[in-house]
Motif scaffolding. Structure first.
Motif, mmCIF file in Angstrom:
data_model
loop_
_atom_site.group_PDB
_atom_site.id
_atom_site.type_symbol
_atom_site.label_atom_id
_atom_site.label_comp_id
_atom_site.label_asym_id
_atom_site.label_seq_id
_atom_site.Cartn_x
_atom_site.Cartn_y
_atom_site.Cartn_z
ATOM 1 N N ILE A 210 0.830 -1.206 0.000
ATOM 2 C CA ILE A 210 0.000 0.000 0.000
ATOM 3 C C ILE A 210 0.861 1.251 0.000
ATOM 4 O O ILE A 210 0.629 2.194 -0.775
ATOM 5 N N VAL A 211 1.876 1.282 0.858
ATOM 6 C CA VAL A 211 2.765 2.450 0.923
ATOM 7 C C VAL A 211 3.468 2.654 -0.413
ATOM 8 O O VAL A 211 3.573 3.787 -0.903
ATOM 9 N N ALA A 212 3.940 1.573 -1.017
ATOM 10 C CA ALA A 212 4.625 1.676 -2.298
ATOM 11 C C ALA A 212 3.690 2.200 -3.387
ATOM 12 O O ALA A 212 4.070 3.054 -4.201
ATOM 13 N N ALA A 213 2.456 1.713 -3.406
ATOM 14 C CA ALA A 213 1.493 2.136 -4.423
ATOM 15 C C ALA A 213 1.156 3.620 -4.297
ATOM 16 O O ALA A 213 0.941 4.306 -5.299
ATOM 17 N N LEU A 214 1.114 4.131 -3.055
ATOM 18 C CA LEU A 214 0.704 5.515 -2.831
ATOM 19 C C LEU A 214 1.858 6.506 -2.907
ATOM 20 O O LEU A 214 1.631 7.706 -3.047
ATOM 21 N N THR A 215 3.071 6.033 -2.799
ATOM 22 C CA THR A 215 4.226 6.941 -2.820
ATOM 23 C C THR A 215 5.061 6.823 -4.090
ATOM 24 O O THR A 215 5.979 7.621 -4.287
ATOM 25 N N SER A 216 4.748 5.861 -4.936
ATOM 26 C CA SER A 216 5.561 5.640 -6.138
ATOM 27 C C SER A 216 5.328 6.693 -7.212
ATOM 28 O O SER A 216 6.174 6.894 -8.086
ATOM 29 N N GLY A 217 4.156 7.360 -7.166
ATOM 30 C CA GLY A 217 3.833 8.331 -8.207
ATOM 31 C C GLY A 217 3.356 7.676 -9.490
ATOM 32 O O GLY A 217 3.129 8.358 -10.500
ATOM 33 N N CYS A 218 3.182 6.360 -9.463
ATOM 34 C CA CYS A 218 2.734 5.611 -10.652
ATOM 35 C C CYS A 218 1.270 5.223 -10.465
ATOM 36 O O CYS A 218 0.945 4.418 -9.584
ATOM 37 N N HIS A 219 0.399 5.788 -11.289
ATOM 38 C CA HIS A 219 -1.023 5.488 -11.117
ATOM 39 C C HIS A 219 -1.342 4.043 -11.473
ATOM 40 O O HIS A 219 -2.338 3.488 -11.003
ATOM 41 N N TRP A 220 -0.493 3.420 -12.281
ATOM 42 C CA TRP A 220 -0.725 2.009 -12.626
ATOM 43 C C TRP A 220 -0.519 1.113 -11.406
ATOM 44 O O TRP A 220 -1.198 0.086 -11.261
ATOM 45 N N ALA A 221 0.421 1.482 -10.538
ATOM 46 C CA ALA A 221 0.644 0.701 -9.319
ATOM 47 C C ALA A 221 -0.594 0.768 -8.425
ATOM 48 O O ALA A 221 -1.035 -0.245 -7.871
ATOM 49 N N PHE A 222 -1.163 1.969 -8.292
ATOM 50 C CA PHE A 222 -2.391 2.133 -7.509
ATOM 51 C C PHE A 222 -3.521 1.327 -8.138
ATOM 52 O O PHE A 222 -4.240 0.593 -7.439
ATOM 53 N N LEU A 223 -3.708 1.470 -9.443
ATOM 54 C CA LEU A 223 -4.790 0.772 -10.131
ATOM 55 C C LEU A 223 -4.665 -0.738 -9.961
ATOM 56 O O LEU A 223 -5.647 -1.424 -9.651
ATOM 57 N N THR A 224 -3.465 -1.260 -10.147
ATOM 58 C CA THR A 224 -3.257 -2.707 -10.069
ATOM 59 C C THR A 224 -3.567 -3.238 -8.673
ATOM 60 O O THR A 224 -4.289 -4.226 -8.515
ATOM 61 N N LEU A 225 -3.027 -2.569 -7.652
ATOM 62 C CA LEU A 225 -3.190 -3.069 -6.285
ATOM 63 C C LEU A 225 -4.637 -2.989 -5.818
ATOM 64 O O LEU A 225 -5.201 -3.973 -5.314
ATOM 65 N N PHE A 226 -5.277 -1.836 -6.012
ATOM 66 C CA PHE A 226 -6.624 -1.676 -5.463
ATOM 67 C C PHE A 226 -7.691 -2.335 -6.334
ATOM 68 O O PHE A 226 -8.759 -2.695 -5.828
ATOM 69 N N ALA A 227 -7.417 -2.504 -7.606
ATOM 70 C CA ALA A 227 -8.315 -3.314 -8.434
ATOM 71 C C ALA A 227 -8.253 -4.774 -7.964
ATOM 72 O O ALA A 227 -9.268 -5.476 -7.936
ATOM 73 N N LEU A 228 -7.047 -5.215 -7.577
ATOM 74 C CA LEU A 228 -6.896 -6.571 -7.033
ATOM 75 C C LEU A 228 -7.676 -6.709 -5.727
ATOM 76 O O LEU A 228 -8.357 -7.719 -5.508
ATOM 77 N N PHE A 229 -7.602 -5.681 -4.863
ATOM 78 C CA PHE A 229 -8.392 -5.707 -3.627
ATOM 79 C C PHE A 229 -9.889 -5.808 -3.940
ATOM 80 O O PHE A 229 -10.633 -6.511 -3.254
ATOM 81 N N THR A 230 -10.319 -5.101 -4.991
ATOM 82 C CA THR A 230 -11.729 -5.121 -5.379
ATOM 83 C C THR A 230 -12.147 -6.516 -5.832
ATOM 84 O O THR A 230 -13.195 -7.033 -5.410
ATOM 85 N N ILE A 231 -11.325 -7.115 -6.679
ATOM 86 C CA ILE A 231 -11.627 -8.460 -7.184
ATOM 87 C C ILE A 231 -11.669 -9.471 -6.036
ATOM 88 O O ILE A 231 -12.615 -10.267 -5.906
ATOM 89 N N LEU A 232 -10.654 -9.446 -5.189
ATOM 90 C CA LEU A 232 -10.588 -10.392 -4.066
ATOM 91 C C LEU A 232 -11.723 -10.156 -3.083
ATOM 92 O O LEU A 232 -12.305 -11.106 -2.546
ATOM 93 N N GLY A 233 -12.050 -8.875 -2.847
ATOM 94 C CA GLY A 233 -13.110 -8.547 -1.897
ATOM 95 C C GLY A 233 -14.472 -9.041 -2.348
ATOM 96 O O GLY A 233 -15.230 -9.631 -1.567
ATOM 97 N N VAL A 234 -14.805 -8.795 -3.618
ATOM 98 C CA VAL A 234 -16.093 -9.247 -4.148
ATOM 99 C C VAL A 234 -16.145 -10.775 -4.177
ATOM 100 O O VAL A 234 -17.176 -11.382 -3.847
ATOM 101 N N ASN A 235 -15.046 -11.410 -4.543
ATOM 102 C CA ASN A 235 -15.011 -12.871 -4.573
ATOM 103 C C ASN A 235 -15.207 -13.452 -3.174
ATOM 104 O O ASN A 235 -15.974 -14.406 -2.985
#
Length: 278
Positions: A18-43
């Protein structure tokens, strides 16, 4: 000792991602991680609600439809915050999902149509929509504000556990969570306020934020993090399960880790919007 090490290791990896995704400055890192949370959460949510098999043979199709819809809504929310011209894609994703899901129910054969449909709607409202809100906090405001939200949640959990374990005597919500105490609740809030004071001193918040605004943010997070945890406990207690899953050794499922966030995210956005109006 081994269980404690496993719990600490998996928790550290979760925090580091989470820290890496929010501090990296790369929106793809944020998208990948939290989209994964969304998929896992709904499943995981589908696993919880279908533990008795009452959703029938069509459950796999409904599960895949909900996962696809949740992912599309989260992704649309992400790009709508980055590209103002694409603002309508979020509305398109939401409307498309609800139309497809309602029509799909006509061709499903669950044991209970209404229950099946209601559970899908709850999966969107409880998991997908709150996680999608994080895009607005992160990109319409600041990744550091979202990181502060996580820091407050983690600090609240730590404070509540430490204080509650030592002096916890009065039950906070015994009907749902017998171990939580009022002493732990106030301890968690005190830890959050201390964290707000520290982060404000480190200029963690946007320019112009006063110390009372930072403290107010911490208090809101503490209160809604507690409620968020209780809501997931209510769901699990109603269904008669201990953990939402086992994807995180020593912690349970992903919903067990983001339960507070699912209420804190929308509450944080409301706090920011209200502050803009004052």
């Amino acid at each position: 000792m081994k269980k404690l090490f496993t719990r600490a290791l998996s928790g550290s990896i979760y925090v580091a991602l989470i820290v890496a995704a929010l501090t990296s400055g790369c929106h793809w890192a944020f998208l990948t991680l939290f989209a994964l949370f969304t998929i896992l959460g709904v499943n995981e949510f589908h696993n919880l609600i279908n533990h008795d098999g009452l959703m029938g043979d069509s459950h796999l199709l409904m599960r895949l439809t909900d996962i696809a819809g949740a992912t599309a809504i989260f992704t649309a929310a992400h790009f709508s915050t980055l590209t103002p011209q694409a603002g309508n894609i979020l509305l398109i994703a939401i409307l498309t999902y609800f139309i497809v899901r309602l029509v799909a129910q006509l061709y499903a054969r669950p044991a209970n149509h209404l229950r099946c449909l209601a559970h899908s709607m709850l999966a969107m409202a409880y998991v997908a929509m709150p996680l999608s809100v994080l895009n607005l906090i992160c990109f319409d405001y600041s990744p550091m504000l979202l990181l502060a939200t996580f820091i407050f949640i983690w600090t609240n959990d730590t404070g509540a556990f430490c204080v509650g374990s030592i002096i916890g005597r009065h039950r906070l919500f015994e009907r749902i969570s017998p171990k939580k105490s009022w002493e732990g609740f106030w301890g968690g809030m005190a830890f959050c306020i201390a964290a707000a004071w520290l982060l404000h001193g480190l200029c963690f918040f946007p320019g112009g934020w006063s110390l009372p605004q930072a403290v107010g943010f911490a208090v809101v997070t503490s209160v809604f993090a507690t409620w968020g945890d209780l809501i997931e406990s209510l769901i699990k207690r109603t269904l008669g399960v201990k953990d939402s899953g086992n994807i995180m050794p020593g912690h349970g499922g992903i919903l067990d880790r983001i339960d507070s966030l699912l209420l804190v995210g929308p509450a944080t956005l409301l706090y920011l919007l209200i502050m803009e109006c004052l």
